[in-house]
Design an enzyme around this catalytic site. Structure first.
Site, mmCIF file in Angstrom:
data_model
loop_
_atom_site.group_PDB
_atom_site.id
_atom_site.type_symbol
_atom_site.label_atom_id
_atom_site.label_comp_id
_atom_site.label_asym_id
_atom_site.label_seq_id
_atom_site.Cartn_x
_atom_site.Cartn_y
_atom_site.Cartn_z
ATOM 1 N N LYS A 73 5.354 -10.573 -18.995
ATOM 2 C CA LYS A 73 4.819 -9.257 -19.388
ATOM 3 C C LYS A 73 3.429 -9.419 -19.976
ATOM 4 C CE LYS A 73 6.712 -7.114 -17.698
ATOM 5 N NZ LYS A 73 7.893 -7.375 -16.918
ATOM 6 N N HIS A 114 8.464 -32.525 -25.393
ATOM 7 C CA HIS A 114 8.261 -33.279 -24.156
ATOM 8 C C HIS A 114 6.913 -32.956 -23.516
ATOM 9 C CE1 HIS A 114 12.290 -34.824 -24.484
ATOM 10 N NE2 HIS A 114 12.733 -33.589 -24.659
ATOM 11 N N ASN A 170 0.679 -0.144 6.137
ATOM 12 C CA ASN A 170 1.144 -0.910 4.975
ATOM 13 C C ASN A 170 1.795 -2.175 5.522
ATOM 14 O OD1 ASN A 170 2.342 -1.800 2.592
ATOM 15 N ND2 ASN A 170 4.072 -0.391 2.761
ATOM 16 N N GLY A 171 1.382 -3.323 5.037
ATOM 17 C CA GLY A 171 1.971 -4.571 5.523
ATOM 18 C C GLY A 171 0.891 -5.540 5.970
ATOM 19 N N LYS A 220 3.010 -2.621 -7.480
ATOM 20 C CA LYS A 220 4.387 -2.475 -7.944
ATOM 21 C C LYS A 220 5.401 -3.108 -6.984
ATOM 22 C CE LYS A 220 7.602 -0.816 -10.657
ATOM 23 N NZ LYS A 220 7.844 -1.596 -11.873
ATOM 24 N N TRP A 246 -3.811 -1.891 -1.364
ATOM 25 C CA TRP A 246 -3.766 -3.149 -2.116
ATOM 26 C C TRP A 246 -4.234 -4.199 -1.119
ATOM 27 C CZ3 TRP A 246 -1.264 -7.912 -1.819
ATOM 28 C CH2 TRP A 246 -1.269 -8.668 -2.992
ATOM 29 N N GLU A 293 10.456 -13.812 -19.554
ATOM 30 C CA GLU A 293 10.117 -12.421 -19.234
ATOM 31 C C GLU A 293 9.008 -11.919 -20.178
ATOM 32 O OE1 GLU A 293 10.323 -10.436 -16.961
ATOM 33 O OE2 GLU A 293 10.068 -8.458 -17.828
ATOM 34 N N GLU A 320 0.724 -10.473 -17.443
ATOM 35 C CA GLU A 320 0.529 -9.430 -16.436
ATOM 36 C C GLU A 320 -0.347 -8.280 -16.940
ATOM 37 O OE1 GLU A 320 4.401 -7.800 -15.556
ATOM 38 O OE2 GLU A 320 3.803 -7.291 -13.528
ATOM 39 N N ARG A 358 1.538 1.493 -6.031
ATOM 40 C CA ARG A 358 1.733 0.556 -4.924
ATOM 41 C C ARG A 358 0.448 -0.159 -4.537
ATOM 42 N NH1 ARG A 358 6.605 1.426 -1.898
ATOM 43 N NH2 ARG A 358 5.654 0.220 -0.241
ATOM 44 N N CYS A 401 0.851 -1.184 0.000
ATOM 45 C CA CYS A 401 0.000 0.000 0.000
ATOM 46 C C CYS A 401 0.889 1.237 0.000
ATOM 47 C CB CYS A 401 -0.873 0.005 1.242
ATOM 48 S SG CYS A 401 -1.785 -1.529 1.447
#
Ligand code: M6R
Length: 610
Positions: free
Chosen positions: A487, A506, A99-100, A605, A75, A483, A490, A27, A2
Site C-alpha cells: 500500500k 539475516h 483494450n489489451g 486498477k 493505460w 500488504e 503504491e 482502469r 484500458c
C-alpha cells in the site's frame, strides 16, 4: 487495463461516453479519447493527453455531437502516453478502440505497411484499425471484416469498431479482455466494465471468449468463436449507481477504507448463523467438495496474493489442510505437480487479472478437484470460468490501491476455512462458535480501528521526508506487513519492504538507521516475546520504531519508539483488524506527499494484460 465505452442511440451520446470514461478512469488514466459519428456520416474525434477531465474540457469547447460513438481511457503498453497514441485510432472510414495487447503487432505492421498503410502512432492498436479497413474492402459486413481481422490477431483484446459510412452499428470482439453489453430501450451500449453504464442501464450481457457482436439501437447479435449465432444471458445488475461517487470523502481509497465495516457485514450476510457457518452458502456442491479437500492451492496477484498468504495460516492452523500460495505470473509459467484432492482457489478483486485468469485456465487442465474463485465482481471472467464462486460483496472498489477487497477476501476465506475444518472434523462446534462470533464482531471492531484516523494522521508526518520504510510482522502478520508495504509504495512512492521479523538479523538489519522508519504489527499472541526481541534489535541500532500494538502487549513509548495502542481483538480475526490502521497510515502519508492517491502513477486498477 484500458477503459472502453460505446453507445448507439438516437440521442447524442457524447455525454454518456465521457461520463462512462470518468467511471472507468481507474482502469487507465494517461490519455483519453472519443469518436462519434452523426446521422450525416460525419466523424469527429477528440483525444487528449492526461485525465478524462482534459478530454471533457476539450469536448465541451468543441461542437462534438453524434448518436453512435466509442471512447477510451488509456493505460499505455505500446508507445508513450501522448495524444497521437491515444485511442480511438482511425484508418479511412474505420475507427477503433482497444483494450489489451496485440502480440503479433510487429509482423502485422510490416504487412500493412507493404499494403501502403501509413502508421500515425506507436500503438499495437493501430494495426487493428488498418486490418479492419483492409478486410472491409472485401467483406459484405463490418462484422465479417472484424471476424477476418480477429483471426489474424494474437494476444488479448477487447476491441470496438465504428464505420463512418455505416453509423447505425458498432461491432465488438472479445478475446482475453472483458466486454459487457448494456441493453437500453431503443438504444444499446457496451463497455469494458458495467460500472461505466450504470447511469443508462441495469441490464447487461457479458461476451464470452471469441465472441464477435454487432450492436444497433434495436438489436444485439452475437457470433461465437465457432462462427455460430448465440444468445448470452441477460443479467440484471444490482451494483450501486453511486459507486462512482466519492460522497463525503476526499478520495475513493479513503471512502473504501471507511466502507469496510459495511462491506464485511455484506460478506458475511447469509453465510453464518449466530454461531456456525452455512456451508451451502459457499457454493453449489460445496458440501461435497469441501469434505474431500486435502490440499488448497491459492493463486493470485498483488493484494489478493497477500490475502492468500495470510489465509494460509488459517487453512493449515485451523482446518489442518495444507495450503500453497503462489503469484499467478509465476505459477502459469512453471511445471507444477497437482496434489491429490487439491482445491484450486483464485483470489481477485476484479476477476479480470490476466495472469490469474491464465493460471486458472492452465490449472483446470491439470487435475484439480475443483476450481473456486473468491472474487468481488460478479459476471467477471474468473467467476464465469471457475467451477464455483464465493463472492466477497465488498461493493465496487475504484481506488487503484485495494483496501476493502483485501479485508473481505480474508473474511470470506475465514468462513471457507471454518467450513472445511468443520467437514474434516478439525474444527469442533465450540471452535466454530468462537470463529463465527469473532467474525460477527469484526464490523464494530473495524469501526474502532477507523477511529484511530487522527492519531495515525499525526504519525504520518514523520514518514513524509523518508525514502524507505520497513514493515515487520511474524506469523500471519508477516503477510499483513507485506500488504502494508505494498500500500505504502503504491500510493506514496516511498520504497517499502516487509520482512518476517525473525529474518531481520539475516540481512535487513544492515539497513537500519534514523532515516529508515520501522513499522511493527504487534498483536498480543504467542509470538509477542519473539517480536519484542526483534523490536529491541532495531532500537539498539538507532532505528525509529512505530509499533501498532495490542493494548495488552506491554509496549511503552520510549525515545525512538512510538506506540499506537489498539484494542484487543480475538486472535483469529486480528490480521483483518490490523490491516486497517496500516491502510490509514499509507493513505495519510500519501496525502502529505501530495501524490495521486486514487490513480497512482504507472498503475491501473484491473491488470487485464500480461
Ligand atoms: O483484481 P485483482 O485482485 O486480481 O488484482 C490484483 C492486483 O493487481 C491488485 O491487488 C494490485 O496489486 C493492487 N493495486 C494493490 O493495491
Amino acid at each position: 487495463m484500458c477503459g472502453i465505452v460505446g453507445a448507439v442511440a438516437q440521442r447524442d451520446v457524447v455525454e454518456i461516453l465521457v461520463e462512462g470514461l470518468r467511471r472507468l478512469e481507474y482502469r487507465g488514466y494517461d490519455s483519453a479519447g472519443v469518436a462519434v459519428v452523426d446521422a450525416d456520416k460525419n466523424m469527429t474525434r477528440v483525444r487528449r493527453l492526461g485525465k478524462v477531465q482534459e478530454l471533457a474540457d476539450a469536448v465541451a469547447q468543441q461542437d462534438v455531437l453524434g448518436g453512435t460513438g466509442i471512447a477510451h481511457t488509456r493505460w499505455a503498453t505500446h508507445g508513450e502516453p501522448s495524444e497521437i497514441n491515444a485511442h480511438p485510432h482511425v484508418s479511412g472510414d474505420i475507427t477503433v478502440v482497444h483494450n489489451g495487447i496485440i502480440e503479433n503487432h510487429e509482423p502485422l505492421r510490416e504487412l500493412l505497411q507493404q499494403r501502403g498503410y501509413v502508421f500515425e502512432s506507436q500503438t499495437d492498436t493501430e494495426v487493428i484499425a488498418h486490418l479492419v479497413e483492409w478486410e472491409r474492402r472485401t467483406s459484405d459486413t463490418l462484422v465479417e471484416a472484424l471476424h477476418k481481422t480477429a483471426a489474424q490477431l494474437e494476444g488479448a483484446y477487447g476491441t470496438v469498431i465504428v464505420d463512418r459510412k455505416d453509423p447505425e452499428r458498432l461491432v465488438v470482439a472479445r478475446s482475453g479482455s472483458p466486454i459487457v453489453i448494456g441493453l437500453g430501450i431503443g438504444e444499446n451500449f457496451l463497455a469494458s466494465d458495467q460500472l461505466a453504464l450504470l447511469s443508462v442501464t441495469r441490464k447487461f450481457m457479458y461476451l464470452e471468449e471469441g465472441d464477435v457482436a454487432e450492436i444497433t439501437r434495436r438489436d444485439v447479435s452475437i457470433i461465437d468463436a465457432n462462427g455460430d449465432a448465440v444468445e448470452r444471458e441477460v443479467i440484471e445488475s444490482n451494483a450501486e449507481h453511486d459507486a462512482g461517487d466519492k460522497g463525503q470523502y476526499r478520495h475513493f481509497m479513503q471512502k473504501e477504507i471507511f466502507e469496510q465495516p459495511t462491506a464485511l457485514k455484506s460478506t458475511m450476510e447469509g453465510r453464518i448463523t449466530k454461531d456456525s457457518v452455512i456451508i451451502e452458502s459457499i457454493g453449489v456442491n460445496a458440501l461435497e467438495i469441501l469434505s474431500k479437500v486435502e490440499h488448497v492451492q491459492i493463486i493470485a496477484c498483488g493484494t489478493s496474493y497477500n490475502s492468500g498468504m495470510a489465509a494460509r495460516y488459517w487453512f493449515e492452523g485451523l482446518a489442518g489442510v495444507s495450503c500453497d500460495v503462489e503469484i499467478a505470473s509465476e505459477f502459469r509459467y512453471r511445471k507444477f505437480v497437482t496434489r491429490p484432492n487439491s482445491l484450486l482457489i483464485t483470489l481477485s478483486q476484479s476477476g479480470e487479472t490476466a495472469d490469474t485468469l491464465a493460471a486458472l485456465r492452465l490449472a483446470k487442465e491439470k487435475g484439480y478437484m475443483a476450481a473456486m474463485t473468491i472474487c468481488n465482481v460478479s459476471g467477471s471472467s474468473l467467476v464465469r470460468e471457475s467451477d464455483f464462486a464465493f463472492m466477497t460483496r465488498a461493493g465496487t472498489e475504484i481506488g487503484v490501491a485495494s483496501t476493502k477487497a483485501f479485508t473481505t477476501q480474508l473474511a470470506a476465506m475465514l468462513m471457507l476455512v471454518t467450513a472445511i475444518g468443520k467437514q474434516n472434523k478439525q474444527i469442533d462446534a465450540e471452535k466454530e462458535k468462537e470463529i463465527v462470533q469473532a467474525i460477527h464482531a469484526l464490523p464494530v471492531q473495524i469501526e474502532a480501528a477507523l477511529a484511530y484516523d487522527k492519531e495515525i494522521e499525526a504519525l504520518a508526518v514523520d514518514f513524509a521526508d523518508k525514502q524507505h520504510t520497513l514493515f515487520l510482522g511474524r506469523g500471519e502478520y508477516y503477510p499483513i506487513a507485506m500488504e502494508a508495504a505494498l500500500k505504502l509504495k503504491e500510493i506514496s512512492y516511498i520504497h517499502a519492504e516487509a520482512y518476517a521479523a525473525g529474518e531481520l538479523k539475516h540481512g535487513p538489519l544492515a539497513l537500519i538507521d534514523a532515516d529508515m522508519p520501522v513499522v511493527v504489527v504487534a498483536p498480543n499472541n504467542d509470538l509477542l516475546e519473539k517480536l519484542k526481541s526483534n523490536v529491541e534489535e532495531v532500537r539498539a541500532r538507532g532505528g525509529l520504531l512505530y509499533v501498532f500494538a495490542d493494548e495488552k502487549a506491554g509496549f511503552e513509548a520510549v525515545e525512538g519508539m512510538k506506540i499506537v495502542s489498539l484494542p484487543h481483538v480475538n486472535e483469529i480475526v486480528a490480521p483483518i483488524f490490523y490491516t486497517v490502521p496500516m491502510q490509514l497510515l499509507s493513505y495519510h502519508i500519501a496525502l502529505i506527499k501530495g501524490t495521486d492517491v486514487d490513480q497512482p502513477r504507472n498503475l491501473a486498477k484491473a491488470v487485464t494484460v500480461e
